[in-house]
Design a protein around this motif. Structure first.
Motif, PDB file in Angstrom:
ATOM      1  N   TYR A 163       0.803  -1.223   0.000  1.00  0.00           N
ATOM      2  CA  TYR A 163       0.000   0.000   0.000  1.00  0.00           C
ATOM      3  C   TYR A 163       0.838   1.276   0.000  1.00  0.00           C
ATOM      4  N   GLY A 164       2.137   1.150  -0.204  1.00  0.00           N
ATOM      5  CA  GLY A 164       2.991   2.323  -0.279  1.00  0.00           C
ATOM      6  C   GLY A 164       3.361   2.915   1.072  1.00  0.00           C
TER       7      GLY A 164
ATOM      8  N   ILE B 148       7.306   6.160   4.427  1.00  0.00           N
ATOM      9  CA  ILE B 148       8.284   6.244   5.511  1.00  0.00           C
ATOM     10  C   ILE B 148       9.666   6.573   4.953  1.00  0.00           C
ATOM     11  N   LEU B 149      10.010   5.980   3.817  1.00  0.00           N
ATOM     12  CA  LEU B 149      11.294   6.273   3.174  1.00  0.00           C
ATOM     13  C   LEU B 149      11.369   7.739   2.758  1.00  0.00           C
ATOM     14  N   LEU B 150      10.308   8.242   2.160  1.00  0.00           N
ATOM     15  CA  LEU B 150      10.267   9.644   1.740  1.00  0.00           C
ATOM     16  C   LEU B 150      10.456  10.564   2.937  1.00  0.00           C
ATOM     17  N   PHE B 151       9.778  10.247   4.043  1.00  0.00           N
ATOM     18  CA  PHE B 151       9.903  11.049   5.257  1.00  0.00           C
ATOM     19  C   PHE B 151      11.326  11.002   5.796  1.00  0.00           C
ATOM     20  N   HIS B 152      11.909   9.813   5.805  1.00  0.00           N
ATOM     21  CA  HIS B 152      13.259   9.644   6.334  1.00  0.00           C
ATOM     22  C   HIS B 152      14.294  10.390   5.491  1.00  0.00           C
TER      23      HIS B 152
ATOM     24  N   HIS C 295      14.153   9.728  13.770  1.00  0.00           N
ATOM     25  CA  HIS C 295      14.189   8.265  13.720  1.00  0.00           C
ATOM     26  C   HIS C 295      12.754   7.747  13.793  1.00  0.00           C
ATOM     27  N   VAL C 296      12.381   6.867  12.877  1.00  0.00           N
ATOM     28  CA  VAL C 296      11.031   6.303  12.840  1.00  0.00           C
ATOM     29  C   VAL C 296      11.074   4.858  13.332  1.00  0.00           C
TER      30      VAL C 296
END
Length: 311
Positions: free
Chosen positions: A104-105, A110-114, A121-122
Motif C-alpha cells: 500500500y505504499g 516512511i522512506l520519503l519522510f526519512h 528516527h522512525v
C-alpha cells in the motif's frame, strides 16, 4: 498571501469535509472556514461550492489545487531544512502499521519522510488493526496505519491513505480460472483459505459469506499470505484476500485473482487519537503524507479524490 492557507486548502480539498480537515489541521471549523474565504477573496475566485449536503471544488478550485500543492510542498521542504539546521539531537516517532506495508505504499512514505528528515528516527510497530487501535488509545504509538471496513472508530482522526477490495484467489486450473468476476455465493462449496482468525479480514470474510447465504468451509488459516498463495497454486482451495495483497505476493505464481461481487472494500487510514496533541515530529509526518499525495507514493482511494463529499 498567507502560505499556511494554501496547505489548509489542499487538506480540505483532499478531505472533503470541514470537520475532518479541521481535525487534521488542529483548527476550529470556523477558523478554517474564515481562512478559505480569505483565500477566495484574495484570489477573487470561488474555490468551493458549498451546499447543505456537499462540498465541491469549482473549476477554478481544481486549477488552483495543483499550484497550491506545489507551494505547500516547497513550504514543507524549507521548514524541514530550517528545523534540522537547528536540531541538536535526534527525535523518535513511533508509528503503528498493519503488517502489509509495501503493498500500500506505506514503506515508500516512511522512506520519503526519512530521506528529508535526517534527524528523525522512525520506529514502526507492526500489528493487526484491532491491536493498533488499542496501542493508539494506550499511547504506545502516536500514529498508525490501520485497515478499516465500512465502519470507523469515532475516537480517531482518519486520514485516507489507500483502498483495496476483496478478491477470490484460485489456481488457473480451477473451475473459476476463466471467470472475470465471481459472486461470493458461488464459493459456498469451496474449501476456503483465509488469514488467521482474529484479524479484521477474517471477520469481514466470514460476515460477507454469511450475508451471501452460506457458512464458509474454512480449511486453512495462516498469518502469512505467501503460504496461502502457495497452497492455492497447488489446488488446495480458493483464498479470499484483498486484491493488492494477493497481487503483490502472486507475481510469479500461476494463479488467478478475481474480483468478488458484491464488492467488499476496505480502507487503510493514517489514524491518531482525537483530542491528542501530536508531537512536532508526528505533525510533520502527517504533513508529509498529505503533501506527498500528488507524487504518486501511495494510492489514495477514490473518496479522498472525489470532491463531491459530505460536509
Amino acid at each position: 498571501m498567507n502560505i499556511d492557507y494554501l496547505k489548509e486548502f489542499v487538506v480540505l480539498a483532499d478531505n472533503g469535509s470541514f470537520s475532518g480537515a479541521a481535525e487534521v489541521l488542529f483548527l476550529s471549523q470556523s477558523s478554517l472556514s474564515k481562512h478559505i474565504k480569505a483565500l477566495e477573496q484574495e484570489l477573487d475566485v470561488l474555490l468551493f461550492r458549498r451546499t447543505t449536503r456537499c462540498l465541491e471544488l469549482t473549476e477554478e478550485g481544481e486549477v488552483f489545487l495543483s499550484y497550491a500543492r506545489r507551494i505547500s510542498r516547497l513550504q514543507y521542504e524549507y521548514q524541514t531544512a530550517l528545523y534540522h539546521s537547528r536540531q541538536k539531537k535526534s527525535s523518535t516517532l513511533t508509528i503503528g502499521s498493519i503488517p502489509v506495508m509495501a503493498q500500500y505504499g506505506i514503506t515508500d512514505t516512511i522512506l520519503l519522510f526519512h530521506q528529508s528528515n535526517s534527524s528523525f528516527h522512525v520506529n514502526v510497530l507492526e500489528e493487526e488493526s484491532t491491536v493498533l487501535k488499542q496501542m493508539l488509545r494506550n499511547g504506545q504509538c502516536e500514529l498508525a496505519f490501520i485497515r478499516e471496513g465500512q465502519e470507523t472508530e469515532p475516537d480517531f482522526v482518519h486520514i485516507p491513505f489507500a483502498a483495496d477490495r476483496l478478491a477470490a484467489v484460485c489456481s488457473s486450473a480451477s473451475c473459476f480460472g476463466e471467470e472475470k468476476q465471481l459472486l461470493l455465493s458461488s464459493l459456498k462449496k469451496e474449501k476456503l483459505l483465509l488469514l488467521n482468525e482474529g484479524t479484521l479480514l477474517y471477520s469481514l470474510c466470514i460476515s460477507a459469506c454469511e450475508e451471501a447465504g452460506f457458512t464458509p468451509n474454512v480449511s486453512y488459516t495462516s498469518h502469512r499470505i505467501e503460504n496461502i498463495i502457495d497452497l492455492v497454486s497447488k489446488n488446495m482451495g480458493t483464498a479470499l484476500l484483498m486484491q493488492k495483497q494477493a497481487s503483490y505476493y502472486a507475481r510469479n505464481s500461476d494463479i488467478r485473482i478475481i474480483p468478488i461481487h458484491p464488492e467488499l472494500e476496505t480502507h487503510i487510514d493514517l489514524c491518531y487519537l482525537k483530542g491528542h496533541t501530536l508531537s512536532p515530529i508526528a505533525r510533520h509526518f502527517v504533513s508529509c503524507v498529505y503533501l506527498s499525495g500528488e507524487q504518486g507514493n501511495h494510492d489514495i482511494p477514490a473518496p479522498a479524490r472525489n470532491y463531491t463529499t459530505k460536509v
